[in-house]
Design a protein around this motif. Sequence first.
Motif, mmCIF file in Angstrom:
data_model
loop_
_atom_site.group_PDB
_atom_site.id
_atom_site.type_symbol
_atom_site.label_atom_id
_atom_site.label_comp_id
_atom_site.label_asym_id
_atom_site.label_seq_id
_atom_site.Cartn_x
_atom_site.Cartn_y
_atom_site.Cartn_z
ATOM 1 N N LEU A 13 0.642 -1.191 -0.020
ATOM 2 C CA LEU A 13 0.049 -0.055 -0.040
ATOM 3 C C LEU A 13 0.807 1.201 -0.127
ATOM 4 O O LEU A 13 0.487 2.039 -0.697
ATOM 5 N N PHE A 14 1.881 1.378 0.933
ATOM 6 C CA PHE A 14 2.860 2.470 1.011
ATOM 7 C C PHE A 14 3.491 2.730 -0.411
ATOM 8 O O PHE A 14 3.346 3.961 -0.812
ATOM 9 N N THR A 15 3.922 1.726 -1.238
ATOM 10 C CA THR A 15 4.376 2.105 -2.557
ATOM 11 C C THR A 15 3.459 2.267 -3.580
ATOM 12 O O THR A 15 3.649 3.141 -4.620
ATOM 13 N N LEU A 32 0.672 4.153 -2.922
ATOM 14 C CA LEU A 32 0.228 5.590 -2.722
ATOM 15 C C LEU A 32 1.357 6.512 -2.974
ATOM 16 O O LEU A 32 1.325 7.644 -3.326
ATOM 17 N N TRP A 33 2.645 6.105 -2.843
ATOM 18 C CA TRP A 33 3.769 6.874 -3.244
ATOM 19 C C TRP A 33 4.006 6.973 -4.696
ATOM 20 O O TRP A 33 4.370 7.979 -5.023
ATOM 21 N N PHE A 34 3.386 5.698 -5.408
ATOM 22 C CA PHE A 34 3.647 5.987 -6.691
ATOM 23 C C PHE A 34 2.293 6.991 -7.308
ATOM 24 O O PHE A 34 2.367 7.747 -8.416
ATOM 25 N N ASN A 35 1.458 6.976 -6.654
ATOM 26 C CA ASN A 35 0.136 7.776 -7.318
ATOM 27 C C ASN A 35 0.470 9.294 -7.099
ATOM 28 O O ASN A 35 0.055 10.242 -7.843
ATOM 29 N N GLU A 36 1.395 9.445 -5.906
ATOM 30 C CA GLU A 36 1.824 10.990 -5.705
ATOM 31 C C GLU A 36 2.863 11.171 -6.960
ATOM 32 O O GLU A 36 2.740 12.346 -7.336
ATOM 33 N N VAL A 37 3.592 10.704 -7.145
ATOM 34 C CA VAL A 37 4.349 10.553 -8.282
ATOM 35 C C VAL A 37 3.778 10.766 -9.638
ATOM 36 O O VAL A 37 4.164 11.611 -10.494
ATOM 37 N N ASP A 38 2.708 10.184 -9.943
ATOM 38 C CA ASP A 38 2.064 9.951 -10.988
ATOM 39 C C ASP A 38 1.205 11.517 -11.057
ATOM 40 O O ASP A 38 0.647 11.959 -12.131
ATOM 41 N N ARG A 39 0.778 11.827 -9.973
ATOM 42 C CA ARG A 39 -0.053 13.094 -9.992
ATOM 43 C C ARG A 39 0.533 14.464 -9.981
ATOM 44 O O ARG A 39 0.187 15.338 -10.639
ATOM 45 N N THR A 46 5.155 15.916 -9.524
ATOM 46 C CA THR A 46 6.490 15.641 -10.165
ATOM 47 C C THR A 46 6.894 14.433 -10.129
ATOM 48 O O THR A 46 6.654 13.699 -8.993
ATOM 49 N N SER A 47 7.783 13.746 -10.700
ATOM 50 C CA SER A 47 8.577 12.638 -10.710
ATOM 51 C C SER A 47 9.665 12.588 -9.666
ATOM 52 O O SER A 47 10.197 11.669 -9.391
ATOM 53 N N ARG A 48 9.925 13.939 -8.937
ATOM 54 C CA ARG A 48 10.775 13.719 -7.832
ATOM 55 C C ARG A 48 10.337 13.137 -6.548
ATOM 56 O O ARG A 48 9.566 13.513 -5.912
ATOM 57 N N ASP A 49 10.319 11.858 -6.388
ATOM 58 C CA ASP A 49 9.917 11.057 -5.467
ATOM 59 C C ASP A 49 10.426 11.143 -3.783
ATOM 60 O O ASP A 49 9.709 10.874 -3.124
ATOM 61 N N GLN A 50 11.448 12.065 -3.846
ATOM 62 C CA GLN A 50 11.839 12.369 -2.524
ATOM 63 C C GLN A 50 10.718 13.540 -1.892
ATOM 64 O O GLN A 50 10.900 13.622 -0.607
ATOM 65 N N LEU A 51 9.992 14.099 -3.004
ATOM 66 C CA LEU A 51 9.222 15.232 -2.191
ATOM 67 C C LEU A 51 7.787 14.804 -1.773
ATOM 68 O O LEU A 51 7.249 15.168 -0.900
ATOM 69 N N SER A 52 7.470 13.496 -2.231
ATOM 70 C CA SER A 52 6.169 12.882 -2.028
ATOM 71 C C SER A 52 6.212 11.674 -0.813
ATOM 72 O O SER A 52 5.509 11.143 -0.240
ATOM 73 N N PHE A 53 7.749 11.144 -0.469
ATOM 74 C CA PHE A 53 8.018 10.326 0.293
ATOM 75 C C PHE A 53 7.266 10.712 1.765
ATOM 76 O O PHE A 53 6.592 9.579 2.387
#
Length: 589
Positions: free
Chosen positions: A475-477, A479-486, A488-495
Amino acid sequence: MTGGSLGLRTGSYGSLQSINSVVVGGGGLLQPKSLVSLRKNSTKMLSSSREKERSLPYIWCRYLGRRKVSMLLLVAFALLVFVLGSFVVNKESTSPNVDQRTGTLGMVPYVNGAPSNPEASSILGRKDKQKDEHYSVVNGLKGGDGNRFLVPASEGATVLPFNHPCSNFTFPPPPPPTLRRIGPRPCPVCYLPVDQAIASMPISPSASPVLHNLTYVHDENPIKSEPHGGSDFGGYPSLKQRNDSFDIKESMTVHCGFVKGRKPGHLTGFDFDEADLAELQQFHDIIVASAIFGNYDIMQQPRNISEEAKKNIPFYMFIDEETEAYMKNKSILDSSKRVGLWRIVVIHNVPYSDARRNGKVPKLLLHRIFPNVRYSIWIDGKLQLVVDPYQLLERFLWRQNANFAISRHYRRFDVFVEAEANKAAGKYDNSSIDEQVDFYKKEGLTPYSEAKLPLTSDVPEGCVLIKEHIPITNLFTCLWFNEVDRFTSRDQLSFAIVRDKIMAKVDWSINMFLDCERRNFVIQAYHRDLLEQMPPPVAAVTQLPPALPNINTRGRTPGKRIPRHGRDKRSGSRRHRKVAAGNRDSNSF
């Protein structure tokens, strides 16, 4: 002799005042008393000069020559500088740098070279001290020494047995804080031997708090209904659906990529060949995965992998058609689809035009691609793995009673600071970064502070993910992917926003280990575009010294010795022998 001539002679030894006392006004003759006094002074000065000539420096200059003495002094000074420099460098190289010594959190974060939020430094310094004391109690380590840094354990870490090989492991003493910072570097990590690490693997899966059944949204015709992002591959969840996905229940259905098609990789975008699709459905205890899209990186072969891991752990490398064409043209890839340890999986119909965004699919959604795998280790394509996978899992998951591990950023720990750094480095367009951060602000995201203890950072170094595939981590990954998809692709910002929202609902945490520990088991290479811009290495060419010409400066026959006398004869003969030897050597080449 006239008084004037005698006065001039003694003037070479006496002072001007002595000379004035000898000469009688008007250029008259010297008085006998004055003459006796002058001779005594002259005798004393002559004797003192002879004593000076007998002193050690004079002997050195006489027998060694001034040039040799100067060379000896220069060599001694250079040796002293070398010894002092080696001492300083040795103290720096044998200890983790200042960032790592303080847990990467006792430093003031920097943006564009200027310190930001100086109060954070003192707060986080106290935080790491509390964390280290907790680790000392939990693991029974004899700390006491305030100069030794102890690796903080994740919450719920097991007490290591007294005879555990790593029970008394500590970092070496850190360098003094006044030394200059020398950049991020690896630090020591205590790994178990491979056979003991294998024996440490849990028999049954870890418990997933609250959530036990996780399924995924399927939508053949996704339609965008709100201004924020999303994609045909990941769907377009509404803000209400997004908020509901953070309300953890026993059974949940969420967006998690691959919204089209009957199963991931089949007519979903990010498609696999049929043979690959069948292989990816097989059961494995552990897999290692990486990806290269847009021919962006050079494939790195793992090292120090045990025979047991080579036999039981598959290594999968996902590439797109562009990278495949390059590898075939270079004769790197053939029909076997294997390059060293890597099993190559070619992706068709990539869902995004941005190669970095395509790379987030296998990075965050491995549980969807490999539905029958217990543990996975993800490493970015630019990294080379140099430690056995069994040892990594034992060290960062099993020993810590954790089911998800990721390293913290080596310098930054605040999302707002990370966003400014991304803008300064041109990692993404500034307006998109600002939009994402403003959205998180309205949701309640605040700068990192003491209130978030015992969390150690809000910013990960996300190039390595170590994960147990259970519902809560899946679930964590998702929802983390959904933030990246919604956004920017900078996953450090949505972690941090995803982690904090889940942790607010269930008793679950992430093992955020030190970045210097990550650098212990992976080696980072340059991206391909940077390597191609670098000039090729220049081959070392050994040039023979040119022959010294025989120059006849005095019109004499070459080789004829010139008679010399005394000291000049000795030094001249030495010089003649050196030049002659040099000529012989040159001629032999």
